[in-house]
Design a protein around this motif. Sequence first.
Motif, PDB file in Angstrom:
ATOM      1  N   TRP A 166       0.817  -1.214   0.000  1.00  0.00           N
ATOM      2  CA  TRP A 166       0.000   0.000   0.000  1.00  0.00           C
ATOM      3  C   TRP A 166       0.847   1.259   0.000  1.00  0.00           C
ATOM      4  O   TRP A 166       0.637   2.162  -0.815  1.00  0.00           O
ATOM      5  CB  TRP A 166      -0.956  -0.013   1.202  1.00  0.00           C
ATOM      6  CG  TRP A 166      -2.100  -0.956   1.012  1.00  0.00           C
ATOM      7  CD1 TRP A 166      -2.242  -2.202   1.544  1.00  0.00           C
ATOM      8  CD2 TRP A 166      -3.259  -0.742   0.198  1.00  0.00           C
ATOM      9  NE1 TRP A 166      -3.417  -2.785   1.125  1.00  0.00           N
ATOM     10  CE2 TRP A 166      -4.061  -1.906   0.300  1.00  0.00           C
ATOM     11  CE3 TRP A 166      -3.711   0.316  -0.594  1.00  0.00           C
ATOM     12  CZ2 TRP A 166      -5.279  -2.030  -0.367  1.00  0.00           C
ATOM     13  CZ3 TRP A 166      -4.924   0.193  -1.266  1.00  0.00           C
ATOM     14  CH2 TRP A 166      -5.689  -0.975  -1.152  1.00  0.00           C
ATOM     15  N   MET A 167       1.845   1.346   0.897  1.00  0.00           N
ATOM     16  CA  MET A 167       2.604   2.584   1.029  1.00  0.00           C
ATOM     17  C   MET A 167       3.560   2.802  -0.152  1.00  0.00           C
ATOM     18  O   MET A 167       3.640   3.892  -0.704  1.00  0.00           O
ATOM     19  CB  MET A 167       3.383   2.603   2.343  1.00  0.00           C
ATOM     20  CG  MET A 167       2.485   2.582   3.580  1.00  0.00           C
ATOM     21  SD  MET A 167       1.173   3.845   3.583  1.00  0.00           S
ATOM     22  CE  MET A 167       2.125   5.353   3.773  1.00  0.00           C
ATOM     23  N   PHE A 168       4.304   1.768  -0.552  1.00  0.00           N
ATOM     24  CA  PHE A 168       5.252   1.904  -1.658  1.00  0.00           C
ATOM     25  C   PHE A 168       4.544   1.921  -3.008  1.00  0.00           C
ATOM     26  O   PHE A 168       4.956   2.645  -3.909  1.00  0.00           O
ATOM     27  CB  PHE A 168       6.260   0.742  -1.659  1.00  0.00           C
ATOM     28  CG  PHE A 168       7.452   0.965  -0.775  1.00  0.00           C
ATOM     29  CD1 PHE A 168       8.258   2.075  -0.935  1.00  0.00           C
ATOM     30  CD2 PHE A 168       7.774   0.054   0.218  1.00  0.00           C
ATOM     31  CE1 PHE A 168       9.364   2.277  -0.137  1.00  0.00           C
ATOM     32  CE2 PHE A 168       8.878   0.249   1.031  1.00  0.00           C
ATOM     33  CZ  PHE A 168       9.681   1.359   0.863  1.00  0.00           C
ATOM     34  N   ARG A 173       3.021   5.567  -5.816  1.00  0.00           N
ATOM     35  CA  ARG A 173       3.253   5.419  -7.256  1.00  0.00           C
ATOM     36  C   ARG A 173       1.989   5.822  -8.016  1.00  0.00           C
ATOM     37  O   ARG A 173       1.025   5.062  -8.092  1.00  0.00           O
ATOM     38  CB  ARG A 173       3.626   3.976  -7.603  1.00  0.00           C
ATOM     39  CG  ARG A 173       4.982   3.544  -7.057  1.00  0.00           C
ATOM     40  CD  ARG A 173       5.261   2.083  -7.395  1.00  0.00           C
ATOM     41  NE  ARG A 173       5.394   1.873  -8.823  1.00  0.00           N
ATOM     42  CZ  ARG A 173       5.322   0.679  -9.414  1.00  0.00           C
ATOM     43  NH1 ARG A 173       5.093  -0.398  -8.691  1.00  0.00           N
ATOM     44  NH2 ARG A 173       5.470   0.569 -10.704  1.00  0.00           N
ATOM     45  N   PRO A 174       1.979   7.032  -8.564  1.00  0.00           N
ATOM     46  CA  PRO A 174       0.779   7.532  -9.260  1.00  0.00           C
ATOM     47  C   PRO A 174       0.275   6.605 -10.351  1.00  0.00           C
ATOM     48  O   PRO A 174      -0.933   6.501 -10.571  1.00  0.00           O
ATOM     49  CB  PRO A 174       1.256   8.868  -9.854  1.00  0.00           C
ATOM     50  CG  PRO A 174       2.384   9.288  -8.975  1.00  0.00           C
ATOM     51  CD  PRO A 174       3.062   8.015  -8.546  1.00  0.00           C
ATOM     52  N   LEU A 217      -1.337   2.867   9.086  1.00  0.00           N
ATOM     53  CA  LEU A 217      -0.227   3.478   8.367  1.00  0.00           C
ATOM     54  C   LEU A 217      -0.472   4.957   8.095  1.00  0.00           C
ATOM     55  O   LEU A 217       0.474   5.713   7.844  1.00  0.00           O
ATOM     56  CB  LEU A 217       0.007   2.744   7.040  1.00  0.00           C
ATOM     57  CG  LEU A 217       0.298   1.242   7.154  1.00  0.00           C
ATOM     58  CD1 LEU A 217       0.461   0.635   5.768  1.00  0.00           C
ATOM     59  CD2 LEU A 217       1.549   0.994   7.994  1.00  0.00           C
ATOM     60  N   GLY A 218      -1.723   5.372   8.165  1.00  0.00           N
ATOM     61  CA  GLY A 218      -2.046   6.789   7.995  1.00  0.00           C
ATOM     62  C   GLY A 218      -1.567   7.640   9.146  1.00  0.00           C
ATOM     63  O   GLY A 218      -1.681   8.870   9.097  1.00  0.00           O
ATOM     64  N   CYS A 219      -1.020   7.018  10.183  1.00  0.00           N
ATOM     65  CA  CYS A 219      -0.505   7.744  11.352  1.00  0.00           C
ATOM     66  C   CYS A 219       1.018   7.795  11.379  1.00  0.00           C
ATOM     67  O   CYS A 219       1.595   8.322  12.333  1.00  0.00           O
ATOM     68  CB  CYS A 219      -1.012   7.092  12.636  1.00  0.00           C
ATOM     69  SG  CYS A 219      -2.805   6.944  12.760  1.00  0.00           S
ATOM     70  N   PHE A 232      -8.168   9.242   5.391  1.00  0.00           N
ATOM     71  CA  PHE A 232      -8.346   8.604   4.081  1.00  0.00           C
ATOM     72  C   PHE A 232      -7.534   7.321   3.991  1.00  0.00           C
ATOM     73  O   PHE A 232      -8.050   6.261   3.639  1.00  0.00           O
ATOM     74  CB  PHE A 232      -7.945   9.565   2.958  1.00  0.00           C
ATOM     75  CG  PHE A 232      -7.858   8.900   1.615  1.00  0.00           C
ATOM     76  CD1 PHE A 232      -9.002   8.451   0.962  1.00  0.00           C
ATOM     77  CD2 PHE A 232      -6.627   8.681   1.007  1.00  0.00           C
ATOM     78  CE1 PHE A 232      -8.935   7.823  -0.278  1.00  0.00           C
ATOM     79  CE2 PHE A 232      -6.536   8.054  -0.224  1.00  0.00           C
ATOM     80  CZ  PHE A 232      -7.695   7.626  -0.872  1.00  0.00           C
ATOM     81  N   ILE A 233      -6.224   7.410   4.318  1.00  0.00           N
ATOM     82  CA  ILE A 233      -5.363   6.220   4.233  1.00  0.00           C
ATOM     83  C   ILE A 233      -5.863   5.132   5.166  1.00  0.00           C
ATOM     84  O   ILE A 233      -6.006   3.970   4.769  1.00  0.00           O
ATOM     85  CB  ILE A 233      -3.900   6.582   4.564  1.00  0.00           C
ATOM     86  CG1 ILE A 233      -3.306   7.445   3.449  1.00  0.00           C
ATOM     87  CG2 ILE A 233      -3.059   5.319   4.760  1.00  0.00           C
ATOM     88  CD1 ILE A 233      -1.896   7.928   3.713  1.00  0.00           C
TER      89      ILE A 233
END
Length: 350
Positions: A166-168, A173-174, A217-219, A232-233
């Motif tokens: 999710w993060m990488f 990555r647009p 992970l949004g934190c 959102f994340i």
Amino acid sequence: MSLVALVSILVVSLQLNWVNGAPKVPCFFIFGDSLSDSGNNNNLITTAKCNFPPYGIDFPNGPTGRFTNGRTTVDLIGDHLGLPHYIKPFASIPEDEIMDGVNYASGSSGILDETGFQVGDRVCMNKQVNNHREVVSKIKNKLGSKNAGIHLNKCLYSIYVGSNDWMFNYFMRPTVMATHMIPGVYADELIKELTGQINTIISLGARKIILFGLSPLGCLPILNLVQTCSGFINGVLKDYNHKLKSLVYNYNSKHPGVKLVFINSMDIISANNLENLVRVGLKNTNQPCCGVAAECIPFSPPCSDRKARAYWDQEHPTEAANKILASRAYKAKMSTDTYPMDISALAAHH
């Protein structure tokens, strides 16, 4: 041997077992990313490595390749299980220890093979599963197929992966986000790939599997948000975790003899739930103990209040935070912590 001598030996044996406590399971196999890695990245060409101070400042052996100041969540679960030592990484484990389990986890890796390519080499989940196949083959050579199967059926298997996917991939990555505009489509792709990996692990003898949901992970401090967390994340990840929980339900209902357990990491460790974190001593929930970049600068001095912080570096929790997750994963405090049982019940399950 006299009856008195025999009784004496039995009494001493029972006392030793009572004092030391027999392990709850004979072996522990670990799959995942940097949240579980114990040194598999040390000799890889990658920026995702941490076999130097201040990492490991609170670990008995110092820096080992663990992405935290002390023990990881799986280390601590091993303590709860009464394991005699921490499970060594596949990259350096002596062959005479593989019967106790192996740690295959690799920092920056993910469910998808491509995940984490930005930082260099890593051992993706498919490669971790292949490494496990190699270890199982060695165990079969030692014990014979039948006895190896009996042994492997009793082991615990931990899978804590997906954060980097999710993060990488999705959020950084647009092109990936553009291809999967609806997060649920990407989530389904991950679940499909992970299901195949779990199927292979089961085919190699796994019967008791711990599946960790993703943490908030949004934190992460690296996001450098004005507010503590990105709703959102975390919302996207909660939807993904719901799919993981459904995967656990489907396995348990359709595969008799196989038991999966879901760990609700999102709600156990959540900076949105500040009152709970403060109550257990984590008064600082958004400032890392070291590091102005993603990870700690080698040999830089860390903070002194490590037991009061949730984050060690910009991306990884402290041992103090890991203790909370490990404790509630092993013995649930709330009905929402684990599903359908906690790890202590899974270890005892026949």
